[in-house]
Design a protein around this motif. Structure first.
Motif, mmCIF file in Angstrom:
data_model
loop_
_atom_site.group_PDB
_atom_site.id
_atom_site.type_symbol
_atom_site.label_atom_id
_atom_site.label_comp_id
_atom_site.label_asym_id
_atom_site.label_seq_id
_atom_site.Cartn_x
_atom_site.Cartn_y
_atom_site.Cartn_z
ATOM 1 N N ASP A 37 66.298 55.923 9.539
ATOM 2 C CA ASP A 37 66.956 55.521 10.788
ATOM 3 C C ASP A 37 66.277 54.319 11.432
ATOM 4 O O ASP A 37 66.939 53.490 12.053
ATOM 5 N N THR A 38 64.956 54.198 11.291
ATOM 6 C CA THR A 38 64.272 53.028 11.858
ATOM 7 C C THR A 38 64.644 51.764 11.101
ATOM 8 O O THR A 38 64.690 50.681 11.691
ATOM 9 N N LEU A 39 64.922 51.883 9.801
ATOM 10 C CA LEU A 39 65.351 50.731 9.001
ATOM 11 C C LEU A 39 66.818 50.410 9.263
ATOM 12 O O LEU A 39 67.209 49.248 9.316
ATOM 13 N N GLY A 40 67.631 51.472 9.345
ATOM 14 C CA GLY A 40 69.047 51.306 9.628
ATOM 15 C C GLY A 40 69.911 50.942 8.442
ATOM 16 O O GLY A 40 71.129 50.822 8.569
ATOM 17 N N ARG A 41 69.302 50.756 7.282
ATOM 18 C CA ARG A 41 70.053 50.376 6.083
ATOM 19 C C ARG A 41 69.144 50.542 4.873
ATOM 20 O O ARG A 41 67.921 50.540 5.007
ATOM 21 N N PRO A 42 69.749 50.650 3.687
ATOM 22 C CA PRO A 42 68.903 50.668 2.487
ATOM 23 C C PRO A 42 68.307 49.277 2.274
ATOM 24 O O PRO A 42 68.944 48.267 2.578
ATOM 25 N N LEU A 43 67.090 49.214 1.779
ATOM 26 C CA LEU A 43 66.478 47.920 1.484
ATOM 27 C C LEU A 43 67.055 47.388 0.177
ATOM 28 O O LEU A 43 67.174 48.121 -0.807
ATOM 29 N N PRO A 44 67.431 46.114 0.153
ATOM 30 C CA PRO A 44 68.068 45.552 -1.044
ATOM 31 C C PRO A 44 67.167 45.619 -2.273
ATOM 32 O O PRO A 44 65.947 45.505 -2.178
ATOM 33 N N GLY A 45 67.796 45.820 -3.432
ATOM 34 C CA GLY A 45 67.079 45.779 -4.702
ATOM 35 C C GLY A 45 66.295 47.023 -5.035
ATOM 36 O O GLY A 45 65.529 47.036 -5.991
ATOM 37 N N ARG A 46 66.484 48.076 -4.249
ATOM 38 C CA ARG A 46 65.778 49.329 -4.488
ATOM 39 C C ARG A 46 66.756 50.490 -4.359
ATOM 40 O O ARG A 46 67.705 50.418 -3.571
ATOM 41 N N PRO A 87 72.472 69.040 6.329
ATOM 42 C CA PRO A 87 73.414 69.036 5.213
ATOM 43 C C PRO A 87 74.593 68.082 5.411
ATOM 44 O O PRO A 87 75.287 67.748 4.456
ATOM 45 N N ASP A 88 74.822 67.626 6.621
ATOM 46 C CA ASP A 88 75.946 66.737 6.913
ATOM 47 C C ASP A 88 75.562 65.265 6.970
ATOM 48 O O ASP A 88 76.427 64.410 7.138
ATOM 49 N N TRP A 89 74.262 64.965 6.844
ATOM 50 C CA TRP A 89 73.830 63.570 6.975
ATOM 51 C C TRP A 89 74.195 62.787 5.719
ATOM 52 O O TRP A 89 74.062 63.268 4.593
ATOM 53 N N HIS A 90 74.658 61.564 5.924
ATOM 54 C CA HIS A 90 74.928 60.649 4.818
ATOM 55 C C HIS A 90 74.896 59.221 5.352
ATOM 56 O O HIS A 90 75.028 58.989 6.559
ATOM 57 N N ALA A 91 74.708 58.284 4.454
ATOM 58 C CA ALA A 91 74.722 56.857 4.804
ATOM 59 C C ALA A 91 75.162 56.089 3.563
ATOM 60 O O ALA A 91 74.836 56.475 2.427
ATOM 61 N N ALA A 92 75.879 55.020 3.785
ATOM 62 C CA ALA A 92 76.370 54.197 2.681
ATOM 63 C C ALA A 92 75.204 53.630 1.872
ATOM 64 O O ALA A 92 74.218 53.149 2.439
ATOM 65 N N GLY A 93 75.311 53.695 0.556
ATOM 66 C CA GLY A 93 74.312 53.102 -0.328
ATOM 67 C C GLY A 93 73.032 53.896 -0.468
ATOM 68 O O GLY A 93 72.038 53.384 -0.982
ATOM 69 N N VAL A 94 73.048 55.157 -0.023
ATOM 70 C CA VAL A 94 71.846 55.995 -0.013
ATOM 71 C C VAL A 94 72.127 57.287 -0.767
ATOM 72 O O VAL A 94 73.196 57.869 -0.630
ATOM 73 N N LEU A 95 71.166 57.726 -1.565
ATOM 74 C CA LEU A 95 71.234 59.047 -2.174
ATOM 75 C C LEU A 95 70.558 60.031 -1.230
ATOM 76 O O LEU A 95 69.528 59.701 -0.618
ATOM 77 N N GLU A 124 56.619 56.536 18.432
ATOM 78 C CA GLU A 124 57.967 56.585 19.004
ATOM 79 C C GLU A 124 59.015 55.958 18.089
ATOM 80 O O GLU A 124 59.857 55.172 18.522
ATOM 81 N N GLY A 125 58.952 56.297 16.806
ATOM 82 C CA GLY A 125 59.949 55.829 15.863
ATOM 83 C C GLY A 125 59.766 54.411 15.372
ATOM 84 O O GLY A 125 60.623 53.874 14.676
ATOM 85 N N GLY A 126 58.652 53.777 15.685
ATOM 86 C CA GLY A 126 58.406 52.414 15.233
ATOM 87 C C GLY A 126 56.987 52.251 14.729
ATOM 88 O O GLY A 126 56.203 53.201 14.704
#
Length: 169
Positions: A58-67, A76-84, A27-29
């Motif tokens: 989405d389960t992380l909710g953010r990019p992991l630092p240093g990677r 095609p419309d999905w995006h998130a800050a700090g993510v390729l 269930e996403g975890g």
């Protein structure tokens, strides 16, 4: 004759915690917490590329630092800050080569992404979790004819295991 991976591409390594029944998620975890697993994950992946699917991100909710984080999604419309963002595996590989040349590409999940990248993987870094939880996401079976166990570190309730692909001619 045995052949290895192409020398002009990065090393591809899957990293996952896998229960005895193959479950990696519910269930996403993740259906467990293990002391020592997250520090190992950080130590191994720091400074490299994490390739993951959108639901895993989405389960992380953010990019992991240093990677460098690359998210593979069909949207095609999905995006998130700090993510390729890549929309297919070839595009993800091109992004990894451009953004982090010479770095290991860590395939970080989920189940669909592991299966998609399976033929490219050189190594597996698995935390074998000695439980059989109910779950809806699984890791591909590790066939000993195709994967050689090269290291094992036992802990209470889990083992850290390294497998290297037996490249076939």
């Amino acid at each position: 004759m045995s052949v290895g991976r192409a020398g002009d591409r990065p090393e591809f390594v899957a990293i996952a915690a896998v229960a005895d029944n193959g479950v990696i998620g519910a269930e996403g975890g993740i259906p467990w917490r293990l002391d020592g697993d997250l520090p190992r994950l950080k130590r191994l992946t720091m400074g490299h590329v994490l390739l993951m699917g959108r639901r895993t991100y989405d389960t992380l909710g953010r990019p992991l630092p240093g990677r460098t984080t690359i998210v593979l999604t069909r949207d095609p419309d999905w995006h998130a800050a700090g993510v390729l963002v890549a929309h297919d595996l070839d595009a993800a590989l091109a992004l990894a080569a451009e953004a982090a040349p010479g770095r290991i590409v860590w395939v970080f999940g989920g189940g669909e992404i592991y299966r998609l990248a399976w033929g490219l993987l050189d190594r597996l870094e698995i935390t074998e979790v000695h439980r059989t939880p109910t779950g809806d996401t699984t890791f591909p079976p590790v066939d000993p004819a195709r994967w050689a166990e090269t290291a094992r570190e036992a802990h209470d309730g889990f083992d850290f295991v390294t497998y290297v692909r037996r490249w076939q001619a």
